[in-house]
Design an enzyme around this catalytic site. Sequence first.
Site, PDB file in Angstrom:
ATOM      1  N   LYS A 140      18.983 -11.758   5.681  1.00  0.00           N
ATOM      2  CA  LYS A 140      20.207 -12.505   5.363  1.00  0.00           C
ATOM      3  C   LYS A 140      20.711 -12.288   3.939  1.00  0.00           C
ATOM      4  O   LYS A 140      21.903 -12.179   3.710  1.00  0.00           O
ATOM      5  CB  LYS A 140      19.945 -14.000   5.562  1.00  0.00           C
ATOM      6  CG  LYS A 140      19.585 -14.344   6.995  1.00  0.00           C
ATOM      7  CD  LYS A 140      19.481 -15.847   7.180  1.00  0.00           C
ATOM      8  CE  LYS A 140      18.936 -16.175   8.547  1.00  0.00           C
ATOM      9  NZ  LYS A 140      17.484 -15.840   8.671  1.00  0.00           N
TER      10      LYS A 140
ATOM     11  N   VAL B 173      -0.500   2.732  10.616  1.00  0.00           N
ATOM     12  CA  VAL B 173      -1.615   2.792  11.566  1.00  0.00           C
ATOM     13  C   VAL B 173      -2.751   1.920  11.050  1.00  0.00           C
ATOM     14  O   VAL B 173      -3.206   2.106   9.917  1.00  0.00           O
ATOM     15  CB  VAL B 173      -2.128   4.249  11.727  1.00  0.00           C
ATOM     16  CG1 VAL B 173      -3.278   4.289  12.726  1.00  0.00           C
ATOM     17  CG2 VAL B 173      -1.009   5.176  12.165  1.00  0.00           C
TER      18      VAL B 173
ATOM     19  N   LEU C  47      -6.174  -0.898   7.070  1.00  0.00           N
ATOM     20  CA  LEU C  47      -7.331   0.014   7.159  1.00  0.00           C
ATOM     21  C   LEU C  47      -6.984   1.391   6.594  1.00  0.00           C
ATOM     22  O   LEU C  47      -5.888   1.895   6.814  1.00  0.00           O
ATOM     23  CB  LEU C  47      -7.743   0.206   8.620  1.00  0.00           C
ATOM     24  CG  LEU C  47      -8.335  -0.989   9.358  1.00  0.00           C
ATOM     25  CD1 LEU C  47      -8.646  -0.570  10.793  1.00  0.00           C
ATOM     26  CD2 LEU C  47      -9.589  -1.477   8.652  1.00  0.00           C
TER      27      LEU C  47
ATOM     28  N   ASP D  16       4.027   1.204  20.924  1.00  0.00           N
ATOM     29  CA  ASP D  16       3.562   1.100  19.545  1.00  0.00           C
ATOM     30  C   ASP D  16       2.326   1.978  19.320  1.00  0.00           C
ATOM     31  O   ASP D  16       2.200   2.645  18.291  1.00  0.00           O
ATOM     32  CB  ASP D  16       3.268  -0.372  19.234  1.00  0.00           C
ATOM     33  CG  ASP D  16       2.939  -0.590  17.783  1.00  0.00           C
ATOM     34  OD1 ASP D  16       3.762  -0.171  16.941  1.00  0.00           O
ATOM     35  OD2 ASP D  16       1.860  -1.137  17.483  1.00  0.00           O
TER      36      ASP D  16
ATOM     37  N   ALA E  84      -2.855  -1.230  10.113  1.00  0.00           N
ATOM     38  CA  ALA E  84      -2.509  -2.166   9.027  1.00  0.00           C
ATOM     39  C   ALA E  84      -3.146  -1.728   7.714  1.00  0.00           C
ATOM     40  O   ALA E  84      -2.930  -0.609   7.266  1.00  0.00           O
ATOM     41  CB  ALA E  84      -2.886  -3.596   9.384  1.00  0.00           C
TER      42      ALA E  84
ATOM     43  N   LYS F 285       1.688   5.316  16.926  1.00  0.00           N
ATOM     44  CA  LYS F 285       0.602   5.439  15.942  1.00  0.00           C
ATOM     45  C   LYS F 285      -0.194   6.725  16.149  1.00  0.00           C
ATOM     46  O   LYS F 285      -0.505   7.423  15.177  1.00  0.00           O
ATOM     47  CB  LYS F 285      -0.324   4.225  16.046  1.00  0.00           C
ATOM     48  CG  LYS F 285       0.319   2.961  15.496  1.00  0.00           C
ATOM     49  CD  LYS F 285      -0.538   1.738  15.778  1.00  0.00           C
ATOM     50  CE  LYS F 285       0.096   0.503  15.167  1.00  0.00           C
ATOM     51  NZ  LYS F 285      -0.522  -0.726  15.666  1.00  0.00           N
TER      52      LYS F 285
END
Length: 813
Positions: A508, A609, A613, A678, A611, A682
Amino acid sequence: MQVLKFGGSSVANAENIEKVVTIIQQKSTEEKTIVVVSALGGMTDLLLECGALASMGDEGYKDKLHVAEARHMETVKALVPVIQQSRILSHVKTQCNELEDICNGIFLLKELSAATKDRIVSYGELLSSHIIVARLASLNLDVEWKDARELIRTNNNHTNATVNFSASNELIAAYFKESNHIVTVLPGFIAFDENRKTTTLGRGGSDYTSAIIAAAVDAKMLEIWTDVSGMMTADPRLVPTAKAIPRISYQEAMELSHFGAKVIYPPTIQPVMKKEIPVCIKNTFAPADEGTLIESNRSSNGKNIRGISSVNEIVLLSLEGSGMVGIPGFSKRLFEALAQEKINVILITQGSSEHSICVGIDQQNSSRAKQAIDSTFSHEIETGKVEPLSIETGLSIIALVGDNMKNHTGISGKMFGALGRNGVNVRAIAQGSSERNISTVISRNDVKKAINVLHEEFFETSYKQLHLFVTGVGNVGSKLLAQIYQQQAYLQEHLRMQIKVVGIANSKKMVFIDEGVDLLNWKEQLQQGVQMNIREFIETIHSKNLRNSVFADVTANDEIAHSYDTLLQRSVSIVACNKIACSAPYEYYRKLKDLAKEYNAQFFFETNVGAGLPVIGTLNDLLRSGDQINRIEAVLSGTLNYVFNNYDGSKTFAEVVQDAQDEGYTEPDPRLDLSGTDVMRKIMILAREAGEQLEMEDITNKSFMPPSCMQGSVADFYAEMKKHETHFAGLYQEANNAGNKLKFVASYNNGKASVGLQQIPPQHDLYHLYGKDNVVLFYTNRYVEQPLVVKGAGAGAEVTASGVFADIIRAGR
Ligand code: ADP
Ligand code: ASP
Ligand code: MG
C-alpha cells in the site's frame, strides 16, 4: 607582519563580525596585522542580481538595492555605539546612493558591461571593510582603512583581471613601510587597472588579495578565516564524514583548489608559495580548532591521498579523425584555437593511437570552443580527415590528490575498482606526470556517489555504509528489519558495516528517508509515506544513486521481479526472497546473472530454496571447489512436509492444509504449494544453479491433487478438498499399511528433474523429517555413496528473514 583574511560568511552579519573582531583584537597584540575582508556573505551575488535586473529593464533591482542597503545599515547599528554611528551611517548611505545611481544608469541604458559589473560589486567589499574599521575604532584599536585598489594593479580584463605583480608589489611594500598602524583593514577582491578603473580578481578573489599582500610584505603568516575548520578531505557539503587535513603542501592545496575545493581560490597559493609563507586555514566559528597548515614541508603522515575534489559543469571536447595520425601540429592548433578564445583547459587525454584528442573545459565555454575549433580545422573537416568536434555535456571531474601517490602502486586500481563496483562510468582519465593527481571525468549525476565511494575507500577506516531498500515489510520483511536493528552494533564492530535502510514499502505505501528509516518506528513512518507504486519505487532507487545500494525483495510480486534487470544495470545489488525471477524463463534468469557480473553487482536468492537453509550457498561452494552435482533428492516444501507429517486421519486433509496456512508456512495461495508448482520452481532453481538450462515445462510433476481442487478461488479450493477426503485418506492408508511415510520429493538426476508424492521407507534418508523441515541430499563426484545433507526448518518468517539478512551482508561485503 601577519595577514588575516575573513570570508563572506565570517562577516555575514553583526554577530559574526563580533567574532571576527575578537580574533583581530587577540591577534594584533602579537604583531602588526593586515586584515583583508570579503563582502557580507551573499552580497556579491545580490549586487550582481541588481545589475542584471536593471540591465533587463526590470525595476525589481530597486527592491534588491534596498535589501542590500538595509543589511549594511542594520549591521552598523548593531555593531557601533550610537554616539559613534553617524559618520559610518552617512558613509554607508553615500555609497549606497552611488550604487543606486549606477544601477539607474544601467536601467536607462539597458546595458551592463563587465567593467560596470566590477564597479557594482566593488561596493560589497568597500562597505564591509569600512564597517569593520568603524567597529574596531569604536574599541579604541589603532586601525586604518586602506583602499586595496590603490595597492593592487591589474590589466583591464574585467571580472577576472590579471595582476601586475611588479607594480603591485612595489605599491604594497611602499605603503606598509610607511604605515605604522597596528591594524590595517582592506577590502578584498578589488583592484585598479592602469587607468584607475575598478577591476576584480575573479569570484572568491579576496583570498587572492590577501595572498598578494602577504607575499609583498613578506608576512610571517597568512591566515584565511572561513566557515570550516580547514581544508577537508572532501567537500563537507557532499561528504558529511569529511575531516580537516592538518598539514598539506602548497602543491597539494593548489591541486585540490583547482579541482573544486572552494575553500581557497585557486590562484591564492602561487604568490605565497614563492615566498614560502605558511598559510593557515582557520574557522571563525571554532577558532580553537587546529585548522589546516599549508606549507612546503611535505610530511606525508603516512597518507598517500590527501583529498578528493570535484569540478562540475564540465564538457568533453573530442577531436577525432584518421587524418590526425602521425601528423604533428594537430594538438598545437587545437590548443591555440582554445587559447585565442581565452578558454581554460582543465583536462587533456590522448589515446596512444593519436586518433583522438579529448579536452575537458568549462561548460559555459562550450559553444565558443566548438566554433573556434571547427573553424580552425574547417579544411580537414571538409576533406574528411577530421570529424567535426564532438561535445559531451553533463559531466564532472573528480580528482584524487596527494604528493605521495607516486611512491605507491595500486591507488588507481583501488580508485577505479571502487567506482566500478558502484556503477560509476568513467568517461576519461588523466594523471599528471607529477602523479600528484588522478582525475576522471564522470557523469554529473554520479558526483555525490563517486566522492563518497572514494572517501570511504581512502579515508574511512571506521565502516562501510550500505544503503538498503526493502519491498515487502509484512511477515518476513518486518522480521528482517527487527534483525537488522538488533545486529547493528555487531555489524559495525565485527564487519565494519553499517546498514542504513533508506526506503521501505508494502503493497500500500512506500517511504524514503535519506537519514535512514527508524527501525523501531518504521510502521509509523511508512504510514506517513505515499501510495506504493512499484515503478516509482524502482525509479527512486535509480535517482537517489547511492553508493553500496542493495535492494531486498521480500514480496512475491511479478512486476518487481521483472525490474531486477534495470537495477543490476545500475550496479544495485539484489537480494531476492521472491522466487519469480529465478523461476522465470531461463533467458531472464541468465540475463540477471550476466548483468550482475557485467555491472559488478551481487544477485543473491538463497531463500528461494529451503528458506534460511544454506542450500544454494552450499551448492555453489561445491561447484567453486571443482565438484560436480550429479543428483539431488530433496523435500523442499515446508508446507507439504507439514501437511503429510500431520495428516493421519484424525483431522481432514483440508483442515491440516488450513493449519499450515494459519501457521504462515504456505504461499499466499496455498495451491502453489499443494500442486507442487512451488517445489518445481525450487528444484529448477537448484538445477539451474548446478548448470542446467531447465524450464518449468521440462519438469515432470506427478501431482496427487484432484484437478477439480485447483480451479476457482482459494475458498473453492478448500471446499473441493473436503469433497475429496477419501482420496487423501486412501493415499495415507496405503503408505501407512506398508510402514512408509508420504513425502513430496523433488529429484534432479543428470539433467532431468521431477517432483511427486512418494512413499518413503524407514531406512531412507528422507524418512526422518519432521514438522516443516526441508532436506536436500547432494550426490556429487566427491559425495558419491553418502550424500552431502542440508537439513532444517525450511519455512517460517524468522528463518527466512535471517536468510535474506545473510544475503544482504554478503552483498554488502
Ligand atoms: P569564504 O566565504 O570564507 O571565502 P567559501 O564559501 O569561499 O568561504 O569556502 C568555504 C566553503 O568551501 C566551505 O563552507 C565548504 O562548504 C566548501 N568546500 C568545498 N570543498 C572543500 C574542502 N575540500 N574543504 C573545505 N571546504 C570545502
Ligand atoms: N565577495 C567576492 C565573492 O563573493 C570575493 C570573495 O568573497 O572572496 O566572490
Ligand atoms: Mg572563498
